[in-house]
Design an enzyme around this catalytic site. Structure first.
Site, PDB file in Angstrom:
ATOM      1  N   HIS A 134       0.809  -1.205   0.000  1.00  0.00           N
ATOM      2  CA  HIS A 134       0.000   0.000   0.000  1.00  0.00           C
ATOM      3  C   HIS A 134       0.848   1.264   0.000  1.00  0.00           C
ATOM      4  O   HIS A 134       2.055   1.224   0.184  1.00  0.00           O
ATOM      5  CB  HIS A 134      -0.968  -0.002   1.184  1.00  0.00           C
ATOM      6  CG  HIS A 134      -0.328  -0.056   2.536  1.00  0.00           C
ATOM      7  ND1 HIS A 134       0.359   0.993   3.098  1.00  0.00           N
ATOM      8  CD2 HIS A 134      -0.291  -1.057   3.450  1.00  0.00           C
ATOM      9  CE1 HIS A 134       0.775   0.652   4.308  1.00  0.00           C
ATOM     10  NE2 HIS A 134       0.409  -0.594   4.548  1.00  0.00           N
ATOM     11  N   CYS A 154       2.743  -4.941   6.642  1.00  0.00           N
ATOM     12  CA  CYS A 154       2.544  -4.669   5.213  1.00  0.00           C
ATOM     13  C   CYS A 154       3.829  -4.146   4.577  1.00  0.00           C
ATOM     14  O   CYS A 154       4.842  -3.972   5.229  1.00  0.00           O
ATOM     15  CB  CYS A 154       1.429  -3.645   5.032  1.00  0.00           C
ATOM     16  SG  CYS A 154      -0.203  -4.241   5.514  1.00  0.00           S
TER      17      CYS A 154
END
Length: 179
Positions: A134, A154
């Site tokens: 992301h 992430c």
């Protein structure tokens, strides 16, 4: 926080693509040479997009989970997992743009079960979910955010970089993460 995150991920699991509000066309439909593979080297903080045949198309510096090296052990350890996954679904809004990753895989589930049997998992923890690639979603953080690892597991890029990566990476692209 986990309940909110789960609610935000539900559309990627239960709704067909494209998602409501997504731009026309298939998500991740490449506008340039498509990536056949995504490689992430955690020790180098490097993400590479690799074309069919092995040529590196693009390289990015990334921020990772603040939990350090090794495989992800359980939810909340803040470790970016190690293994082979796939890009499955994407949506805009959370961290600018979020490409969902198929964590946990069978190896992750087996490792978690073994750790749990040995009493090495804190009470109430699961194997986890919601790992993705992301952006940051805040213009002032672009570039600066890569000075330290800050995610909960992430892989984070600048907003313009996640937009570019999303155009080059079709759904089902293989992601290999190593230490």
């Amino acid at each position: 926080m986990n309940a909110l995150f789960a609610l935000l991920l539900l559309p990627t699991v239960f709704l067909p693509s494209p998602l409501p509000g997504a731009p026309a066309g298939k998500p991740g439909k490449p506008t340039a040479e498509a990536a056949a593979l995504i490689r992430v080297d955690k020790s180098e903080h490097r993400l590479e997009l690799v074309a069919q045949g092995g040529r590196v198309i693009k390289t990015y510096k990334v921020a990772l989970g603040s939990g350090g090296a090794g495989p992800k052990r359980f939810e909340g350890d803040k470790v970016t997992p190690v293994g082979t996954y796939h890009v499955k679904g994407r949506f805009k809004g959370l961290f600018h743009q979020f490409l969902n990753v198929t964590y946990p895989n069978d190896e992750d589930r087996a490792r978690f079960a073994d750790l749990k049997r040995r009493g090495e998992v804190p009470p109430g923890r699961t194997v986890g979910f919601g790992i993705g690639i992301h952006g940051v979603g805040q213009r002032d953080w672009n570039g600066v955010h890569k000075q330290s690892d800050w995610t909960h597991g992430c892989i984070a890029l600048d907003d313009a970089e996640i937009d570019e990566l999303s155009r080059l990476v079709p759904d089902d692209t293989t992601l290999v993460i190593t230490d």
